[in-house]
Scaffold this active site. Structure first.
Site, PDB file in Angstrom:
ATOM      1  CG  ASN A  26      -0.258  -0.011   2.525  1.00 45.17           C
ATOM      2  OD1 ASN A  26       0.622   0.817   2.776  1.00 45.17           O
ATOM      3  ND2 ASN A  26      -0.622  -0.935   3.389  1.00 45.17           N
ATOM      4  CG  ASP A  36       2.076  -4.730   2.320  1.00 43.83           C
ATOM      5  OD1 ASP A  36       3.299  -4.791   2.482  1.00 43.83           O
ATOM      6  OD2 ASP A  36       1.407  -3.704   2.538  1.00 43.83           O
ATOM      7  CB  SER A 119      -3.889  -4.301  -8.287  1.00 42.66           C
ATOM      8  OG  SER A 119      -3.206  -3.139  -7.885  1.00 42.66           O
ATOM      9  CB  THR A 120      -5.534  -9.743  -8.360  1.00 44.40           C
ATOM     10  OG1 THR A 120      -4.498 -10.465  -7.703  1.00 44.40           O
ATOM     11  CG2 THR A 120      -5.079  -9.307  -9.737  1.00 44.40           C
TER      12      THR A 120
END
Length: 175
Positions: A26, A36, A119-120
């Site tokens: 992020n 992350d 981003s998925t």
């Protein structure tokens, strides 16, 4: 002939002994959920301490840190776009994530690198579109960058792995 330097695997990116892994971060770079959070947990507190010094990262850009307790020597953090229907530059921003990550990799002499599906997860980018953007971008760079010896697309789930295999067949005429 298919470019064998690009491989699609199913697995846990935090366990891979490559020069660098890419973190779908992020914009704060201070950890979060999904890949992350897993990378920050596996790397240990040194990663958080270093990312605090970076001042964040805008979507589409990338930053590099040490790998700390990971088998990878480096972590390249990139911030993917939040999916808002596709009309707000999401496609180009996602492609920039891959391009900028590989630019940093090349600048740091990285020869082996592993990418998650950027981003998925919670950012909601449709996996079918994202996998095609990722592979098209990565293959395009491999066509002119001989220093990259091995690029892995690491899929955490079987369904994502299947989507990446289908995307490879759709975007790479050499398959």
């Amino acid at each position: 002939m298919q470019d064998m330097r690009l491989q699609i695997i199913e697995g846990d990116i935090t366990t891979l002994a490559v020069d660098a892994i890419v973190n779908a971060a992020n914009s704060s770079l201070l950890g979060g959920g999904g890949v992350d959070g897993a990378i920050h947990k596996a790397a240990g507190p040194g990663l958080l301490a270093e990312t605090r010094t970076l001042g964040g990262c805008p979507p589409g850009e990338a930053r590099i840190t040490g790998g700390y307790n990971l088998p990878a020597r480096y972590v390249i953090h990139t911030v993917g776009p939040i999916w808002r229907g596709g009309g707000q530059g999401e496609v180009e921003t996602l492609a920039r994530c891959y391009r900028n990550s590989l630019t940093l990799a090349t600048e740091h002499g990285i020869r082996t690198i592993a990418f998650p599906s950027i981003s998925t997860g919670v950012y909601g980018f449709p996996i079918r579109r994202a996998s095609r953007i990722a592979l098209r971008t990565l293959l395009g760079i491999l066509d002119y960058n001989p220093t990259l010896e091995r690029v892995l697309c690491v899929c955490y789930s079987r369904s994502d792995y299947d989507e990446y295999l289908a995307a490879r067949a759709a975007v790479d005429p050499r398959v």
